[in-house]
Design a protein around this motif. Structure first.
Motif, short mmCIF file in Angstrom:
data_model
loop_
_atom_site.label_atom_id
_atom_site.label_comp_id
_atom_site.label_asym_id
_atom_site.label_seq_id
_atom_site.Cartn_x
_atom_site.Cartn_y
_atom_site.Cartn_z
N ARG A 213 40.22 23.79 4.79
CA ARG A 213 41.47 23.77 5.54
C ARG A 213 41.62 25.03 6.37
O ARG A 213 41.52 26.14 5.85
CB ARG A 213 42.67 23.66 4.58
CG ARG A 213 42.94 22.23 4.10
CD ARG A 213 44.06 22.21 3.11
NE ARG A 213 43.58 22.41 1.75
CZ ARG A 213 44.37 22.62 0.72
NH1 ARG A 213 45.67 22.71 0.89
NH2 ARG A 213 43.88 22.78 -0.50
N PRO A 214 41.86 24.89 7.67
CA PRO A 214 42.07 26.07 8.51
C PRO A 214 43.31 26.84 8.07
O PRO A 214 44.21 26.27 7.44
CB PRO A 214 42.26 25.49 9.92
CG PRO A 214 41.73 24.11 9.85
CD PRO A 214 41.93 23.64 8.44
N PRO B 187 36.16 28.35 11.31
CA PRO B 187 36.75 27.51 10.28
C PRO B 187 35.66 26.83 9.45
O PRO B 187 34.59 26.49 9.97
CB PRO B 187 37.54 26.46 11.09
CG PRO B 187 37.83 27.14 12.38
CD PRO B 187 36.65 28.01 12.66
N GLN C 234 38.33 24.59 15.93
CA GLN C 234 38.16 23.75 14.74
C GLN C 234 37.84 22.32 15.14
O GLN C 234 38.52 21.73 15.96
CB GLN C 234 39.44 23.79 13.90
CG GLN C 234 39.46 22.76 12.78
CD GLN C 234 38.52 23.15 11.66
OE1 GLN C 234 37.98 24.24 11.66
NE2 GLN C 234 38.31 22.28 10.70
N GLU D 257 45.30 24.41 13.71
CA GLU D 257 43.97 24.80 13.27
C GLU D 257 43.49 26.03 14.01
O GLU D 257 43.96 26.37 15.09
CB GLU D 257 42.99 23.65 13.49
CG GLU D 257 43.35 22.41 12.67
CD GLU D 257 42.35 21.31 12.86
OE1 GLU D 257 41.55 21.41 13.79
OE2 GLU D 257 42.37 20.35 12.08
N LEU D 258 42.55 26.73 13.39
CA LEU D 258 41.92 27.86 14.05
C LEU D 258 41.28 27.39 15.35
O LEU D 258 40.81 26.26 15.44
CB LEU D 258 40.81 28.45 13.16
CG LEU D 258 41.24 29.50 12.15
CD1 LEU D 258 40.05 29.82 11.28
CD2 LEU D 258 41.74 30.75 12.82
N HIS E 170 39.38 28.87 4.21
CA HIS E 170 39.85 28.84 5.59
C HIS E 170 38.74 29.12 6.60
O HIS E 170 38.73 28.54 7.68
CB HIS E 170 40.97 29.86 5.78
CG HIS E 170 42.20 29.57 4.99
ND1 HIS E 170 42.80 28.33 4.96
CD2 HIS E 170 42.95 30.35 4.16
CE1 HIS E 170 43.87 28.36 4.18
NE2 HIS E 170 43.98 29.58 3.68
N ALA E 171 37.83 30.01 6.26
CA ALA E 171 36.80 30.39 7.23
C ALA E 171 35.61 30.99 6.51
O ALA E 171 35.72 31.45 5.36
CB ALA E 171 37.36 31.39 8.25
#
Length: 393
Positions: free
Chosen positions: A180-181, A378, A89, A85-86, A365-366
């Motif tokens: 979802r990251p 995220p 997150q 993950e980023l 994603h972000a």
């Protein structure tokens, strides 16, 4: 928590518009008036059997039945190594908001019994649809959200606070599957192609992602593929210096496909985890520029047939419903795998992100709410839903 506070503050334009609309809907009711606790019939919690009226005193909070803990959903399977993950997150779930309406009904039935309420009927549903459409949620999504909100609740009297809680739950339910990251797989280098129209925030997004992944210990290379704008190259070089990430450039007017190929070669030699390739801002009606984008994809696939491993489409939230046509076009030309939404702080119509999730189902994603490094994070569906309707997280 810090990003949620910032998101809520900067989505104020959207949330205040929604809140004003909801307050007006309730206030316009012919029978809208504050109710007493005796007039309020709280909504039963999920699975709770409604009890007949009783003359015994109401139960205190300590006497309320214990609510069962949530069961987390099983993680989705991926064909490759589980993505990381980023940085920063936090786990999120729409389940809690999905269960909130019943609980909110019980809480608001006691704590906000003096709030004005309105009977949920067809006229109120139509008014809610109009408010959501004005927030750029789109007609189809607005209809779906209000239909789900109304199910099993027609004829009930609702306050603004209850409506906000129900809306947040429905919005989070739509957004949960797409939150979802950006994944990092075992493949090195992982090639990420970043596309979007002029001014959408591609260059800034690349810089922020590079900085965040570098801070997480990943080796990153940036390719300044917008060879037609010297300002874009300079901006990436500034971000690269700030993050300690090398930025590959080419003379102005050079072939961006050739630069992308050379960047892949360098990333392989240096053992980079991630290669971020910037592209020129492309208007979806400029066929020549779109053909050039297709050429970049063809060329990098000569180096790696599976590349690009991610194609991020960066969207500007202030473009409203036009974002849907951009997604539709770029999906056909560049096989878009995920979205990043920027400039949510500059629009009063943040609902467009809900419409995108509902229509396309692409991973988000972000999201970005400003120009600073920590203004990109995220995507959290629960935080977004609460911020959009003006609720505390």
């Amino acid at each position: 928590m810090a990003f949620f506070s910032k998101l809520k503050e900067r989505l104020f334009k959207s949330s205040s518009k929604l809140e004003e609309g909801l307050e007006a809907i309730v206030a316009d009711a012919p029978d809208a008036k504050p109710e007493t606790a005796a007039d309020t019939v709280p909504e039963p919690a999920p699975g709770e059997v409604p009890q007949p009226p009783s003359e015994t005193p109401a139960a205190t909070p300590a006497e309320l039945p214990h609510m069962p803990d949530e069961v987390p959903a099983a993680p989705a399977e991926t064909p490759m190594e589980p993505p990381q993950e980023l940085p920063g997150q936090a786990p999120s779930s729409a389940a809690s908001l999905a269960e909130k309406p019943g609980l909110l009904g019980r809480i608001f039935g006691r704590g906000e019994s003096s709030a004005p309420r309105r009977v949920l009927d067809d006229a109120m549903i139509e008014s809610l649809e109009e408010v959501l459409i004005q927030a750029d949620m789109g007609v189809e999504t607005a209809l779906r959200v209000t239909a789900n909100l109304a199910e099993g609740r027609m004829g009930r009297k609702l306050s603004v606070a209850e409506i906000k809680g129900l809306l947040a739950g429905e919005i989070a339910r739509i957004m949960e599957p797409v939150a979802r990251p950006l994944p990092l797989y075992a493949k090195k280098p992982q090639v990420v192609l970043v596309v979007g129209v002029n001014g959408s925030g591609k260059t800034t997004t690349i810089g922020k992602l590079a900085s965040q992944f570098r801070a997480a210990g990943k080796k990153v290379v940036i390719a300044a593929g917008d060879t037609f704008r010297a300002a874009a190259v300079e901006q990436l070089q500034v971000w690269g210096a700030r993050a300690g990430v090398p930025v590959m450039t080419a003379p102005e007017g050079s072939d961006p496909a050739s630069l992308a190929f050379d960047a892949m070669d360098r990333a392989e030699r240096e053992g980079a985890d991630l290669l971020l390739i910037d592209t020129a801002g492309r208007l979806q009606n400029r066929q020549d520029l779109m053909e050039e984008l297709a050429k970049i994809v063809r060329v990098i696939r000569k180096k790696d047939a599976s590349a690009p491993h991610n194609t991020l489409l960066v969207l500007d939230a202030t473009t409203g419903q036009n974002a849907l046509s951009q997604v539709d076009t770029f999906r056909k030309l560049a096989d878009v795998s995920g979205l990043v939404m920027t400039k949510l702080d500059g629009t009063a119509k943040g609902g467009v992100l809900v419409a995108l999730a509902d229509r396309f189902g692409l991973p988000i994603h972000a999201i970005g709410v400003g120009e600073q490094i920590d203004d990109l994070a995220p995507f959290d569906p629960q935080d977004f839903a609460c911020a959009l309707v003006g609720m505390d997280g």
